[in-house]
Design an enzyme around this catalytic site. Structure first.
Site, PDB file in Angstrom:
ATOM      1  N   SER A   1      61.500 -21.664  93.194  1.00 23.37           N
ATOM      2  CA  SER A   1      60.844 -22.155  94.405  1.00 23.37           C
ATOM      3  C   SER A   1      61.732 -22.170  95.636  1.00 23.37           C
ATOM      4  CB  SER A   1      60.315 -23.571  94.162  1.00 23.37           C
ATOM      5  OG  SER A   1      61.375 -24.411  93.733  1.00 23.37           O
TER       6      SER A   1
ATOM      7  N   ASP B   1      61.020 -32.230 100.355  1.00 22.73           N
ATOM      8  CA  ASP B   1      60.200 -32.976  99.408  1.00 22.73           C
ATOM      9  C   ASP B   1      61.096 -33.441  98.261  1.00 22.73           C
ATOM     10  OD1 ASP B   1      60.610 -30.802  97.757  1.00 22.73           O
ATOM     11  OD2 ASP B   1      58.583 -29.999  97.960  1.00 22.73           O
TER      12      ASP B   1
ATOM     13  N   HIS C   1      63.082 -30.039  97.140  1.00 20.57           N
ATOM     14  CA  HIS C   1      63.475 -28.880  97.958  1.00 20.57           C
ATOM     15  C   HIS C   1      64.135 -29.218  99.281  1.00 20.57           C
ATOM     16  CE1 HIS C   1      60.075 -27.595  95.349  1.00 20.57           C
ATOM     17  NE2 HIS C   1      60.944 -26.660  95.064  1.00 20.57           N
TER      18      HIS C   1
END
Ligand SMILES: *[C@@H]1O[C@H](CO)[C@@H](O)[C@H](O)[C@H]1NC(C)=O
Ligand SMILES: *[C@@H]1O[C@H](CO)[C@@H](O)[C@H](O)[C@H]1NC(C)=O
Ligand SMILES: *[C@@H]1O[C@H](CO)[C@@H](O)[C@H](O)[C@H]1NC(C)=O
Length: 364
Positions: free
Chosen positions: A41, A328, A331
């Site tokens: 991600s 978040d 991340h």
């Protein structure tokens, strides 16, 4: 039924082909190398948004709040991620598009190949099973997509030109964090050394496969201090969760050894290894010089440290996003990802070795 390609789309495609040179308008500049991106991600620029029933997506607000028109793009970020920032340093506007997006366009694959393709899928790891339940693309699936791109290249350019193009391309891989998350989540009892060795075996196989397909320049990004991300701070009363950081440090030692070994075995193979652990930890320990103020909570999320719920439309949202390291619960923010990319691109051997990404691209 086939549709005519809209004119604006043609311009967009032309920009991909001529991208950096057209934008710079400078014929003297060496052409930017194509960049192929694999991993998780931290580099996903929308791949997961194209996967039906995927449980690791970010194509909804507040993600993308600082992107053009505050548009959620599937990136786990308020703006760009490290794949984008790296691509920008090489003269592009952002990361190459996701394979699944190009694949959905009639001539997308042929046209995308000159600047590279992004295969990264959030939630994936080195082990095939990491992210399986989330329905994401594991590394063998990402490599299979690269095989498709390569076949398209060969059809369009022939074997020799393809070989030369791939040899000067950068293959950036950022993976490993999710394997460590799963290890702790499933309360695995496998000894640390054994587990990391398993990850290294997988990494070795993937790199050898890519090498056999023509990749020569590898930009490897190791595991950051995953114990310090907001979600895992909850495991130690908002402090970093040290057992995970210990795995991340050990991972770096192991990948350092592996890359050194592979570069002596595989003729013509070159690499740059970014020590994400050290570069991130140095900022967490001393954020002021880097203009960060908040190194423990997520900018966007729910509950303690904004780390108890995902960043979505009803989440808390900080206003001073440039001062946060974490977007978040897992991340980095646009700002933190940019700092990391700058370090990978031009940083000293303390953070990226034996050479940095700029030097890797310049090698013959
Ligand atoms: C995936 O999402 C569905 C609903 O969107 C949910 O029911 C399911 O529990 C999720 N699975 C995982 C592994 O998170
Ligand atoms: C929790 O944080 C403290 C302070 O940083 C650290 O000394 C300790 O090792 C941590 N414990 C765990 C289990 O991570
Ligand atoms: C956002 O996430 C929270 C916490 O997980 C959840 O309770 C809420 O339903 C979600 N809101 C939306 C709009 O998805």
């Amino acid at each position: 039924m086939e549709k005519m390609c809209p004119f604006s789309l043609l311009i967009l495609l032309a920009l991909w082909i001529f991208g950096p040179n057209l934008v710079n308008g400078d014929a003297q500049q060496p052409a930017s190398p194509p960049i192929f991106i694999l991993g998780d991600s931290t580099a996903d620029v929308g791949t997961n948004s194209y996967i039906p029933h995927c449980n690791a997506t970010a194509n909804f607000p507040h993600n993308g709040i600082d992107f053009v028109n505050s548009r959620p793009t599937g990136r786990f970020s308020n703006g760009l991620n490290s794949a984008d920032h790296l691509a920008r340093l090489f003269g592009y506007n952002s990361s190459p598009p996701p394979f699944l997006y190009l694949h959905s366009l009639k001539y997308g694959l042929q046209l995308g190949i000159y600047r590279g393709v992004n295969f990264a899928s959030g939630g994936s790891g080195l082990l095939d099973d990491t992210g399986l339940k989330l329905n994401v693309l594991n590394l063998p699936q990402q490599i299979n997509q690269f095989v498709t791109v390569r076949e398209n290249l060969i059809t369009a350019l022939g074997h020799e030109t393809t070989k030369a193009l791939l040899a000067k391309s950068l293959f950036c891989i950022t993976t490993g964090s999710n394997d460590i998350f799963v290890y702790f989540k499933t309360r695995s009892t496998m000894p640390k050394e054994e587990f990391i060795n398993l990850l290294m075996e997988a990494y070795e196989n993937h790199i050898k496969t890519l090498y056999s397909l023509g990749a020569q320049k590898f930009g490897i990004i190791s595991v950051p201090p995953v114990g310090c991300c907001p979600a895992n701070r909850l495991l130690n009363a908002t402090r970093c969760f040290e057992p995970m950081n210990d795995f991340a440090r050990y991972f770096h030692l192991a990948i350092d050894k592996l890359m050194c070994k592979l570069s002596s075995e595989l003729q013509g193979m070159k690499y740059a290894l970014g020590d994400s652990y050290k570069m991130t930890m140095d900022v967490i320990d001393n954020p002021r010089p880097f203009n960060f103020k908040n190194v423990d909570s997520a900018c966007c999320g729910h509950g303690t440290l904004n780390a108890e719920g995902i960043c979505n439309a009803t989440a808390n949202l900080c206003s001073d996003r440039k001062q946060y390291i974490f977007w978040d619960m897992f991340h980095p923010t646009h700002a933190a990802a940019r700092l990391a990319a700058n370090t990978l691109y031009g940083g000293p051997t303390l953070y990226v070795s034996p050479i940095n990404f700029a030097q890797l691209a310049a090698e013959n």
